[in-house]
Motif scaffolding. Structure first.
Motif, short mmCIF file in Angstrom:
data_model
loop_
_atom_site.label_atom_id
_atom_site.label_comp_id
_atom_site.label_asym_id
_atom_site.label_seq_id
_atom_site.Cartn_x
_atom_site.Cartn_y
_atom_site.Cartn_z
N THR A 119 4.03 11.47 0.11
CA THR A 119 2.65 11.12 0.45
C THR A 119 2.45 10.93 1.95
O THR A 119 1.35 10.60 2.39
CB THR A 119 2.24 9.82 -0.26
N ASP A 120 3.52 11.13 2.74
CA ASP A 120 3.38 10.91 4.18
C ASP A 120 3.01 12.19 4.94
O ASP A 120 2.91 12.18 6.15
CB ASP A 120 4.66 10.32 4.77
N ARG A 144 -1.94 12.29 3.39
CA ARG A 144 -2.39 11.07 4.07
C ARG A 144 -3.90 11.11 4.31
O ARG A 144 -4.61 10.14 4.02
CB ARG A 144 -1.64 10.92 5.40
N GLU A 153 0.27 6.62 -3.85
CA GLU A 153 0.68 6.44 -2.45
C GLU A 153 2.06 5.80 -2.31
O GLU A 153 2.59 5.70 -1.20
CB GLU A 153 -0.38 5.65 -1.70
N LYS A 154 2.63 5.38 -3.43
CA LYS A 154 3.99 4.82 -3.40
C LYS A 154 5.06 5.89 -3.65
O LYS A 154 6.26 5.61 -3.56
CB LYS A 154 4.12 3.71 -4.44
N LEU A 155 4.61 7.11 -3.97
CA LEU A 155 5.55 8.17 -4.32
C LEU A 155 6.06 8.89 -3.07
O LEU A 155 5.38 8.92 -2.04
CB LEU A 155 4.86 9.19 -5.24
N ASP A 182 -3.38 3.89 -5.77
CA ASP A 182 -2.37 2.89 -5.41
C ASP A 182 -0.98 3.36 -5.84
O ASP A 182 -0.01 3.27 -5.08
CB ASP A 182 -2.67 1.54 -6.09
N ALA A 183 -0.90 3.86 -7.06
CA ALA A 183 0.39 4.31 -7.58
C ALA A 183 0.85 5.58 -6.86
O ALA A 183 2.03 5.73 -6.52
CB ALA A 183 0.28 4.57 -9.09
#
Length: 560
Positions: A72-73, A78, A67-69, A64-65
């Motif tokens: 990560t796209d 992904r 994927e906010k950085l 969760d943490a």
């Protein structure tokens, strides 16, 4: 779980999960080639199961943490993040429903895992054999932990199926043997310097297996005797997600199984007529069992299967695939006795020091029909499981360690392997009527799996246009009769398969449904590229993207 950096990206979170998991599950470590745990076994008790679940929960929180950085796209991050989230969520759903307290099977249980890990544990040096002795000494505790989980399941009235329990008792009896058990036979080739230590440890391991067998026979089996063998829609949906990586429309999947049944039946009738004019498919297969091409001898069939895979690699490499040198090596092995009837594949270690291997259970036979082997080894070996799973390991530097190893989704891998059988037919490797009828028989088996696996667990009605008991509701007895009537395989194989479907609900449907996903993805990519579509490039890109659930597989394949 060791905390990862607060700036860790999804692939780093996934790899930290693998590091932590192999500490809790040394069997997984051995398959990866991690030597540190070769003398250990997991804790299969309820507490041990909860430790692994806690690791999954902690990893999901870290994901969760992550994927906010920023960063990560990317496609790599992904894909890995989606896979890790889907897999751990599915595994937790199974755990939190206490399915681990009623794991009784003829193919997939802690007892099977304990025995089978010895077949891939290194035995080349005295140090390796010392680790084997240590692992043998760990068998009693591992099996006791498994028994504790089953006992808690009994207390909570969470029962495994009676057919699976009965079959499991018979398998353990085979492993125990009449005088020397499987473990004693396994250490017979150990070094003289460790002979006494190995024999004592093997004998104690067998004694612990006797204790488990006797408890299952005398306590567990009587307690579950009146329990249903089937699991119902709710449990089936949970397991289907676990094995397939998607929430399937089970009624649509059931209908698809029937449509494939009717299509394949027509093709089989055409091919059977070439072999025995006027005969039906299974009459022609019975004729081939007596008069068709055969391999005589167990070692002879092992050598023949090795040659078949070597020839396939030579024919496919450079034309339809581009294979790294270390992927070109795969070994044919004979499976240890006392297991299920189905052939299987084991992946290479991470450094390829242990190559990928195919395993043939002989079931006591010494004469083997070629029609039943060729398509199966295209599935298990080349271009099937070996090319996909070894390629993941080969490109581990581009994936994450998690994707390259333990993140496999059953329906993705089995779907590829069934697609590989079809590909060999498309490429003209199955023009001989015997071999092509064998291929169609294997395809029919997978279509029947969809029908009976969903049908009996959900107690669905057999369609009115079925040639078999139209309008009746499926039961395990009807499923075994249907499967036997539409298979060229021996009755023992059919019975073993039925127990497999009953004790691993939702797994057997992944072959056909996974194949459908691969075919749809290829067709979408072909349409997108038009005449520029390069099948070889598409295959290698598809094999190098790592595992995906069926939710994501079609989408990703279509983009390639």
């Amino acid at each position: 779980m060791s905390p990862t950096s607060s700036s860790a990206l999804p692939r780093q979170v996934a790899d930290a999960y693998v590091d932590a998991l192999v500490e809790l599950d040394p069997i997984a470590g051995t398959y990866l080639g991690v030597k540190d745990g070769n003398g250990l076994l997991p804790d299969f008790s309820p507490a041990g199961q909860e430790e692994i679940a806690d690791l999954a929960r902690a990893t999901l929180a870290e994901l969760d943490a992550a994927e906010k950085l920023p960063g990560t796209d990317s496609d790599a991050e992904r894909r890995c993040g989606r896979l890790l989230r889907e897999r751990l969520t599915a595994e937790l759903a199974v755990h939190e429903a206490d399915e681990g307290l009623r794991t009784v099977s003829n193919l997939r249980s802690p007892a099977h895992a304990v025995r089978e890990v010895f077949t891939v544990t290194p035995t080349e040096t005295d140090e390796d054999w010392a680790a084997v002795a240590e692992r043998l000494r760990a068998v009693p505790r591992a099996l006791e932990g498994y028994r504790a989980s089953l006992a808690l399941g009994l207390d909570r009235k969470l029962f495994g199926g009676p057919r699976a329990a009965h079959t499991f008792i018979g398998q353990m009896t085979d492993w125990i043997g009449g005088g020397r058990g499987w473990f004693e036979d396994f250490v017979a080739d150990g070094p003289a310097s460790l002979r006494v230590e190995l024999e004592v440890a093997a004998r104690n391991a067998t004694e612990s297996l006797v204790a488990l067998r006797d408890w299952v026979r005398d306590v567990y089996a009587p307690a579950v005797a009146e329990a249903p063998d089937t699991v119902g829609r709710e449990r089936y949906a949970r397991w289907s997600r676990y094995f397939n990586g998607t929430d399937l429309d089970l009624d649509e999947a059931y209908a698809y199984g029937w449509s494939e049944y009717h299509r394949l039946l027509g093709e089989m009738k055409t091919e059977a007529d070439k072999i025995l004019p006027g005969a039906g498919p299974w009459e022609a297969l019975a004729h081939l069992d007596v008069h068709g091409e055969h391999i005589e001898g167990v070692e002879e069939v092992r050598v023949w299967l090795q040659k078949l895979m070597d020839e396939a690699i030579e024919a496919l490499d450079g034309t339809h695939f581009e294979l790294a040198e270390r992927v070109r090596k795969v070994e044919s092995r004979i499976a240890p006795p006392g297991g299920a009837a189905a052939p299987y594949y084991t992946v290479p270690s991470e450094d390829f020091s242990r190559p990928g291997r195919t395993w043939l259970p002989t079931m006591g036979e010494t004469r083997f029909a070629v029609y039943d082997l060729v398509s199966t080894w295209y599935h298990e070996g080349v271009p099937g499981h070996h090319l996909q799973l070894a390629q993941w390991v080969n490109v581990a530097d581009r994936l994450s360690r998690y994707q390259a190893t333990i993140g496999m989704v059953s329906a993705n891998a089995e779907g590829w392997a069934l697609y590989a059988e079809r590909l060999m037919d498309e490429l003209g490797f199955l023009t001989d009527p015997e071999r092509r009828l064998g291929y169609l028989d294997a395809q029919m088996m997978r279509a029947c799996r969809v029908v009976v696996d969903i049908g009996m667990h959900l107690e669905l009605r057999i369609p009115a246009d079925s040639p078999f008991h139209p309008g009746e509701r499926w039961t395990p007895d009807l499923a075994q009769e249907f499967f036997g009537a539409h298979s060229g395989r021996p009755a023992e194989f059919v019975a073993s398969e039925l127990v497999r479907y009953l004790s691993m609900p939702g797994q057997a449907i992944g072959y056909k449904l996974g194949e459908r996903a691969w075919l749809v993805g290829r067709e979408n990519a072909r349409r997108a590229h038009g005449e520029a579509f390069d099948a070889k490039a598409w295959h290698m890109a598809a094999l190098s993207q790592g595992p995906l659930g069926l939710d994501d597989l079609v989408e990703e394949l279509s983009k390639l």
